[in-house]
Design a protein around this motif. Sequence first.
Motif, mmCIF file in Angstrom:
data_model
loop_
_atom_site.group_PDB
_atom_site.id
_atom_site.type_symbol
_atom_site.label_atom_id
_atom_site.label_comp_id
_atom_site.label_asym_id
_atom_site.label_seq_id
_atom_site.Cartn_x
_atom_site.Cartn_y
_atom_site.Cartn_z
ATOM 1 N N ARG A 183 -28.991 115.681 70.990
ATOM 2 C CA ARG A 183 -28.889 116.304 69.675
ATOM 3 C C ARG A 183 -28.302 117.709 69.769
ATOM 4 O O ARG A 183 -28.591 118.453 70.713
ATOM 5 C CB ARG A 183 -30.267 116.359 69.012
ATOM 6 N N ILE A 184 -27.480 118.052 68.792
ATOM 7 C CA ILE A 184 -26.944 119.413 68.700
ATOM 8 C C ILE A 184 -28.076 120.318 68.238
ATOM 9 O O ILE A 184 -28.777 120.020 67.262
ATOM 10 C CB ILE A 184 -25.759 119.473 67.705
ATOM 11 N N ILE A 185 -28.289 121.423 68.974
ATOM 12 C CA ILE A 185 -29.336 122.367 68.566
ATOM 13 C C ILE A 185 -28.693 123.709 68.238
ATOM 14 O O ILE A 185 -27.795 124.177 68.927
ATOM 15 C CB ILE A 185 -30.448 122.509 69.647
ATOM 16 N N GLY A 186 -29.132 124.299 67.148
ATOM 17 C CA GLY A 186 -28.547 125.544 66.671
ATOM 18 C C GLY A 186 -27.218 125.279 66.001
ATOM 19 O O GLY A 186 -26.790 124.128 65.836
ATOM 20 N N ARG A 187 -26.580 126.377 65.588
ATOM 21 C CA ARG A 187 -25.327 126.227 64.839
ATOM 22 C C ARG A 187 -24.151 125.891 65.743
ATOM 23 O O ARG A 187 -24.057 126.395 66.856
ATOM 24 C CB ARG A 187 -25.014 127.535 64.097
ATOM 25 N N VAL A 188 -23.257 125.082 65.227
ATOM 26 C CA VAL A 188 -21.958 124.861 65.866
ATOM 27 C C VAL A 188 -21.167 126.158 65.695
ATOM 28 O O VAL A 188 -21.026 126.664 64.573
ATOM 29 C CB VAL A 188 -21.228 123.673 65.198
ATOM 30 N N CYS A 189 -20.671 126.718 66.812
ATOM 31 C CA CYS A 189 -19.883 127.957 66.748
ATOM 32 C C CYS A 189 -18.399 127.603 66.589
ATOM 33 O O CYS A 189 -18.048 126.434 66.466
ATOM 34 C CB CYS A 189 -20.069 128.771 68.025
ATOM 35 N N MET A 190 -17.538 128.626 66.628
ATOM 36 C CA MET A 190 -16.106 128.346 66.476
ATOM 37 C C MET A 190 -15.574 127.494 67.634
ATOM 38 O O MET A 190 -14.778 126.576 67.415
ATOM 39 C CB MET A 190 -15.316 129.660 66.384
ATOM 40 N N ASP A 191 -16.047 127.798 68.848
ATOM 41 C CA ASP A 191 -15.463 127.160 70.040
ATOM 42 C C ASP A 191 -16.478 126.470 70.938
ATOM 43 O O ASP A 191 -16.093 125.897 71.955
ATOM 44 C CB ASP A 191 -14.751 128.210 70.897
ATOM 45 N N GLN A 192 -17.742 126.570 70.637
ATOM 46 C CA GLN A 192 -18.780 126.039 71.524
ATOM 47 C C GLN A 192 -19.977 125.584 70.702
ATOM 48 O O GLN A 192 -20.146 125.981 69.554
ATOM 49 C CB GLN A 192 -19.254 127.131 72.502
ATOM 50 N N MET A 193 -20.806 124.766 71.346
ATOM 51 C CA MET A 193 -22.078 124.382 70.719
ATOM 52 C C MET A 193 -23.048 123.960 71.823
ATOM 53 O O MET A 193 -22.649 123.745 72.976
ATOM 54 C CB MET A 193 -21.863 123.232 69.745
ATOM 55 N N MET A 194 -24.309 123.846 71.473
ATOM 56 C CA MET A 194 -25.326 123.513 72.454
ATOM 57 C C MET A 194 -26.031 122.202 72.074
ATOM 58 O O MET A 194 -26.198 121.896 70.889
ATOM 59 C CB MET A 194 -26.373 124.635 72.543
#
Length: 388
Positions: free
Chosen positions: A312-323
């Motif tokens: 699962r994606i946690i936290g916000r999707v950034c411009m160039d990266q995500m967690m």
Amino acid sequence: MTYLKRAWAETHLNRIKTNVDNFKRFLASETELLCVVKANCYGNGDDAVVPYLESELDIKWFAVSNIEEAKHLRDIGISHEILILGYTPPEYAKELVDYDIIQTITDESHAKELSECSPNGKKVRAHCAVDTGMTRIGVCERDLNKACDIIERISKLSGIRLEGIFTHFASADSDDEEDINYTQNQAEQITAVSYELKKRLVKLDQIHFLNSAGGIYHSSGRSTLARLGIIMYGLKPNSALEVPFKLEPVLDFKACVSMVKEVESGVCVSYGRTYTTTKPTKIATIPVGYADGYPRFLSNKGEVLIHGKRARIIGRVCMDQMMCDVTGIDVKVGDVATLIGTDGVETITADDIAEIGNTIGYEILCNISKRVPRIVYNKGKEVDILKY
Ligand SMILES: *Cc1c(COP(=O)(O)O)cnc(C)c1O
């Protein structure tokens, strides 16, 4: 050629063939295929897809949204018919002629202006749009005789060669009874116009009204062309409605994990601290963000596939990266994360993503940005790399 193994899309040409072959079975023998290749083939990569359609699948008709897209197809060597589905300003009449492109006429004044701007003695090839219920472009008359009057006048303009008429369905992708009636009424209107024009001796080569949904749910031999878009790319016109064969999504979207770490409980993740771990958590960073066209609405909602498991994606999707939360998955830097596609028994489609954001798969595909190279495969073999 090589590409940076950060984030990339894979376009699988052989899946297009499967989708096209399945779609064709629904068409009457009178109906020829027109492939809609606008918007970089819905994000799939027109530089590879259109030559494949022309040379391998023997497609004779293509449609794009505007003259830049049309000229681009000529520039990469496409020689068959190209229809522009949208408006082109009259001052481009000479280019339409020079590039042998068929232009859609939006209304009578557009036709007159195009005719006036067409180079001496030359005619702009044209299909006239007829508005039967989409209320977007096209000759718009409730009285079909009046519509025919207008089209007849257009056919006599000195700078226009009117070769066809067409209309566009507003809700062919619905199983609601009213929508079905509405679609059938649209088909009846364009057919009635074509019969009346025939009586008036206005000669037309093409009368067309089928799109992807029309082709499978409202197929008709009265449509000389079927304008195939989304189904060719392997998505359903309406994700809530089954397509009567197995679609193969053509595009996969992938990225390599750029960092892996273990954090304890109570750690905030990404901008705005919208996610806080509630247990010891293994986190993978993925170098994809909304600048790649990966939607920000997936923040804290989306999933990716790693080693055949959902993370699962946690936290916000950034411009160039995500967690992502990869607790319990054996992940190291460089491992491949699948954002759209299949890994093991798990699959994520553009439609799955669209549903989370209350949109349609079309938009998810079209939004994959030009920062993402398209790696082109045919039958599992890499055949091209498109960089933008
Ligand atoms: C985009 C478009 C199509 C293709 O629609 P799909 O739903 O993708 O098949 C067909 N006709 C017109 C006029 C279009 O603009």
